[in-house]
Design an enzyme around this catalytic site. Structure first.
Site, PDB file in Angstrom:
ATOM      1  N   VAL A  67       1.026  -1.173  -0.029  1.00  0.00           N
ATOM      2  CA  VAL A  67      -0.162   0.057  -0.103  1.00  0.00           C
ATOM      3  C   VAL A  67       0.861   1.340   0.028  1.00  0.00           C
ATOM      4  O   VAL A  67       1.581   1.436   0.836  1.00  0.00           O
ATOM      5  CB  VAL A  67      -0.928  -0.028   1.335  1.00  0.00           C
ATOM      6  CG1 VAL A  67      -1.776   1.254   1.158  1.00  0.00           C
ATOM      7  CG2 VAL A  67      -1.704  -1.318   1.340  1.00  0.00           C
ATOM      8  N   ILE A  68       0.570   1.943  -1.096  1.00  0.00           N
ATOM      9  CA  ILE A  68       1.560   3.226  -1.054  1.00  0.00           C
ATOM     10  C   ILE A  68       0.828   4.562  -1.007  1.00  0.00           C
ATOM     11  O   ILE A  68      -0.280   4.506  -1.692  1.00  0.00           O
ATOM     12  CB  ILE A  68       2.200   3.267  -2.608  1.00  0.00           C
ATOM     13  CG1 ILE A  68       3.068   1.728  -2.919  1.00  0.00           C
ATOM     14  CG2 ILE A  68       3.163   4.523  -2.746  1.00  0.00           C
ATOM     15  CD1 ILE A  68       3.405   1.835  -4.007  1.00  0.00           C
ATOM     16  N   HIS A  74      -7.374   7.279   1.406  1.00  0.00           N
ATOM     17  CA  HIS A  74      -7.465   6.018   0.884  1.00  0.00           C
ATOM     18  C   HIS A  74      -6.228   5.193   1.637  1.00  0.00           C
ATOM     19  O   HIS A  74      -6.687   4.188   2.180  1.00  0.00           O
ATOM     20  CB  HIS A  74      -7.304   5.791  -0.526  1.00  0.00           C
ATOM     21  CG  HIS A  74      -7.709   4.571  -1.072  1.00  0.00           C
ATOM     22  ND1 HIS A  74      -6.732   3.888  -1.739  1.00  0.00           N
ATOM     23  CD2 HIS A  74      -8.905   3.900  -1.347  1.00  0.00           C
ATOM     24  CE1 HIS A  74      -7.545   2.625  -1.959  1.00  0.00           C
ATOM     25  NE2 HIS A  74      -8.634   2.647  -1.547  1.00  0.00           N
TER      26      HIS A  74
END
Length: 156
Positions: free
Chosen positions: A82-83, A89
């Protein structure tokens, strides 16, 4: 004093590796590292490793839960990336994946190793998927094996 500590060799362990397809250009390296560590260091047989692909990191907890509930696996390795982007988000996905995976391990008594990268940028993710900072997929796989062996000692 008695000391319990899990070893890394677990040749008879059945291990599921669950990986998110989103950010696959990074996650594929995590899978390679995990599978290599399971086979080479843990001596886990190829037929005892199951690879499960889910759409993204947010879907990891449900798949991990089903695998744990099946009672077919001694350990599960959850992998993803997850960046951080420009919106909130990141927090929802990273937090949901982390909390969900942690709950599964506690509720099922099946070791679930957390190998989800949560990074500020792509460069950090690449570094942690086998370049400058080692391979976090391999590290998670070894954590899973160590916990399998440790729990066996605790239960003995």
């Amino acid at each position: 004093m008695k000391v319990l500590e899990g070893g890394l060799a677990a040749p008879n362990a059945k291990v599921a590796v669950v990986v998110a397809r989103f950010n696959s250009f990074i996650n594929d390296s995590l899978v390679e590292g995990a599978v290599d560590a399971l086979k080479r260091i843990g001596q886990v047989k190829d037929e005892n490793i199951t690879l499960v692909r889910v759409p993204g990191a947010y879907e990891l907890p449900l798949a991990v839960r089903r695998l744990a509930d099946s009672k077919k696996y001694d350990a599960i390795v959850a992998l993803g990336t997850v960046i951080r982007g420009g919106t909130a988000h990141f927090e929802y996905v990273a937090g949901g994946a982390s909390n969900g995976i942690g709950h599964v391990s506690l509720e099922s008594n099946v070791p679930v190793a957390f190998g989800v990268l949560t990074t500020e940028n792509i460069e950090q993710a690449i570094d942690r998927a086998g370049t400058k900072s080692g391979n976090k997929g391999a590290e998670a796989a070894l954590v899973a094996l160590e916990m399998v062996n440790l729990l066996a000692q605790i239960n003995a």
